[in-house]
Design a protein around this motif. Structure first.
Motif, short mmCIF file in Angstrom:
data_model
loop_
_atom_site.label_atom_id
_atom_site.label_comp_id
_atom_site.label_asym_id
_atom_site.label_seq_id
_atom_site.Cartn_x
_atom_site.Cartn_y
_atom_site.Cartn_z
N THR A 46 1.20 -1.41 0.12
CA THR A 46 0.04 0.11 -0.32
C THR A 46 0.78 1.81 0.13
OG1 THR A 46 -0.19 -0.17 2.48
CG2 THR A 46 -2.15 -0.98 0.95
N ASP A 47 1.73 1.14 -0.04
CA ASP A 47 2.75 2.39 0.18
C ASP A 47 3.46 2.38 -0.38
OD1 ASP A 47 2.69 3.12 3.20
OD2 ASP A 47 5.07 2.27 3.47
N SER A 48 3.78 1.43 -1.71
CA SER A 48 4.01 1.48 -2.93
C SER A 48 3.15 2.38 -4.02
CB SER A 48 4.96 0.26 -3.75
OG SER A 48 4.27 -0.60 -3.54
N LEU A 49 1.01 2.09 -3.84
CA LEU A 49 0.75 2.77 -4.58
C LEU A 49 0.70 4.32 -4.54
CD1 LEU A 49 -1.83 3.15 -3.07
CD2 LEU A 49 -2.28 0.54 -3.31
N HIS A 50 0.97 4.86 -3.27
CA HIS A 50 0.49 6.02 -2.65
C HIS A 50 0.58 6.71 -4.38
CE1 HIS A 50 0.00 9.57 -0.16
NE2 HIS A 50 1.38 9.62 -0.66
N THR A 51 2.08 6.77 -4.95
CA THR A 51 2.63 7.32 -5.99
C THR A 51 1.76 7.88 -6.93
OG1 THR A 51 4.66 8.33 -5.48
CG2 THR A 51 4.02 8.63 -7.59
N SER A 52 0.99 6.86 -7.58
CA SER A 52 -0.16 6.56 -8.32
C SER A 52 -1.51 6.70 -7.81
CB SER A 52 0.06 4.56 -9.04
OG SER A 52 1.02 4.48 -9.18
N SER A 53 -1.96 6.33 -6.87
CA SER A 53 -2.82 6.73 -6.81
C SER A 53 -3.84 8.20 -6.34
CB SER A 53 -3.35 5.65 -4.99
OG SER A 53 -2.68 6.97 -4.30
N GLU A 54 -1.94 9.13 -6.07
CA GLU A 54 -1.52 10.88 -5.99
C GLU A 54 -2.44 11.31 -7.20
OE1 GLU A 54 -2.02 13.44 -3.25
OE2 GLU A 54 -2.32 11.44 -2.32
N ILE A 55 -1.97 10.74 -8.24
CA ILE A 55 -1.19 11.02 -9.44
C ILE A 55 -2.95 10.83 -9.94
CG2 ILE A 55 -0.95 10.70 -12.16
CD1 ILE A 55 1.81 10.20 -10.72
N ALA A 56 -3.56 9.85 -10.04
CA ALA A 56 -5.33 8.97 -10.73
C ALA A 56 -6.57 10.11 -9.76
CB ALA A 56 -5.17 7.87 -9.56
N ALA A 57 -5.29 9.94 -8.48
CA ALA A 57 -7.00 11.48 -7.57
C ALA A 57 -6.64 12.31 -7.81
CB ALA A 57 -6.84 11.39 -5.77
N PHE A 58 -5.95 13.21 -7.73
CA PHE A 58 -5.29 14.75 -8.53
C PHE A 58 -5.27 15.46 -9.79
CE2 PHE A 58 -4.98 13.86 -3.51
CZ PHE A 58 -6.33 14.45 -3.32
N GLY A 59 -4.88 14.04 -10.74
CA GLY A 59 -4.08 14.14 -12.13
C GLY A 59 -5.26 15.31 -12.69
N ALA A 60 -5.88 16.07 -13.89
CA ALA A 60 -6.32 17.03 -15.12
C ALA A 60 -6.33 15.60 -16.39
CB ALA A 60 -5.23 17.69 -15.05
N GLN A 61 -5.76 14.73 -16.47
CA GLN A 61 -6.31 13.93 -17.73
C GLN A 61 -6.58 12.69 -17.85
OE1 GLN A 61 -2.46 14.78 -19.80
NE2 GLN A 61 -2.81 15.53 -20.57
N LEU A 62 -8.03 12.49 -18.11
CA LEU A 62 -8.40 11.40 -17.82
C LEU A 62 -7.42 10.15 -18.47
CD1 LEU A 62 -11.04 9.50 -17.06
CD2 LEU A 62 -11.42 9.97 -19.59
N GLY A 63 -6.98 10.01 -18.54
CA GLY A 63 -5.94 9.01 -19.88
C GLY A 63 -4.56 8.26 -18.41
N THR A 64 -4.95 9.54 -18.26
CA THR A 64 -3.12 9.30 -17.26
C THR A 64 -3.68 8.91 -15.97
OG1 THR A 64 -1.56 11.31 -17.99
CG2 THR A 64 -1.18 10.60 -15.25
N ALA A 65 -4.79 9.17 -15.70
CA ALA A 65 -5.24 8.54 -14.92
C ALA A 65 -5.98 7.31 -14.51
CB ALA A 65 -6.80 9.35 -14.37
N ARG A 66 -6.74 7.22 -15.85
CA ARG A 66 -7.20 5.92 -15.68
C ARG A 66 -6.13 4.58 -16.10
NH1 ARG A 66 -11.68 4.58 -17.48
NH2 ARG A 66 -12.72 6.40 -18.27
N SER A 67 -4.77 5.26 -16.16
CA SER A 67 -3.88 3.78 -16.33
C SER A 67 -3.08 3.99 -14.38
CB SER A 67 -2.12 4.53 -17.60
OG SER A 67 -1.70 5.90 -16.93
N ASN A 68 -2.96 4.90 -13.76
CA ASN A 68 -2.63 4.92 -13.23
C ASN A 68 -3.55 4.23 -12.09
OD1 ASN A 68 0.13 6.48 -12.28
ND2 ASN A 68 -1.12 8.23 -13.46
N THR A 69 -5.17 3.99 -11.88
CA THR A 69 -6.24 3.93 -11.67
C THR A 69 -5.50 2.00 -11.94
OG1 THR A 69 -7.28 5.40 -11.97
CG2 THR A 69 -8.16 3.28 -11.42
N LYS A 70 -5.42 1.63 -13.19
CA LYS A 70 -4.78 0.05 -13.39
C LYS A 70 -3.76 -0.47 -11.94
CE LYS A 70 -7.15 0.20 -17.90
NZ LYS A 70 -6.20 -0.14 -19.36
#
Length: 185
Positions: A46-70
């Motif tokens: 769960t520590d290692s997913l912190h950055t990806s979850s931040e990008i997905a939760a606060f990013g401005a682009q749907l494509g980037t958010a989707r890839s980080n969500t995966k």
């Protein structure tokens, strides 16, 4: 002669019972140590997913958010698997701690079981939110579910830490040395 045989039988029974109890405690120690390992593994994932979850939760682009969500979904799935394993093991450890018979070990094991179940439940709810985020049709819904997941992940991490500490205390409190014998009386 009969008295001597009786004394020998009683001594043998006490010796065998003592050895059996110690063996049960070794099984308990092994299981509770595995619980601690799974909770630490969950924490690391769960520590290692912190950055990806931040990008997905606060990013401005749907494509980037989707890839980080995966990526979050993959890592959180692994963390949830570790938590499920820990819940299974901690219930077995709880049973073994009762057979071991030390009140301190039983108490810490009950705490470890409670926190492990909480960690699993929070991780499961977070995983459900991440699944909803991964199928969201717009950025707003994706971010909403990812932010909910982030909050739940923080709760799961706190519970995993508490479970790991309780498991460690349970492991080290399971000792049948002379000091425990005096404390149990």
């Amino acid at each position: 002669m009969n008295k001597i045989k009786t004394y020998l039988k009683v001594t043998l029974i006490l010796f065998c019972t003592s050895g059996y109890t110690r063996a049960q405690c070794e099984v308990f120690k092994s299981e509770i140590q595995d619980v601690q390992s799974y909770m630490l593994q969950m924490r690391k994932l769960t520590d290692s997913l912190h950055t990806s979850s931040e990008i997905a939760a606060f990013g401005a682009q749907l494509g980037t958010a989707r890839s980080n969500t995966k990526e979050v979904k993959l890592l959180l799935g692994k963390a949830l698997t570790a938590a499920d394993e820990a819940v299974t093991l901690v219930s077995e450890a709880q049973y073994e701690s009762e057979r071991c018979g030390l009140a301190e070990a039983m108490s810490y094991t009950i705490d470890a079981e409670s926190h492990t179940i909480d960690a699993r439940d929070f991780a499961s709810e977070a995983f459900d939110n991440v699944k909803l985020a991964s199928t969201a049709k717009n950025l707003g819904n994706l971010q909403y579910h990812m932010r909910m997941a982030q909050r739940l992940i923080r709760e799961a991490q706190g519970a995993a830490d508490a479970a790991a500490y309780a498991a460690e205390f349970a492991h080290y409190s399971c000792s049948h040395d002379k000091y425990h014998a005096q404390a149990d009386k």
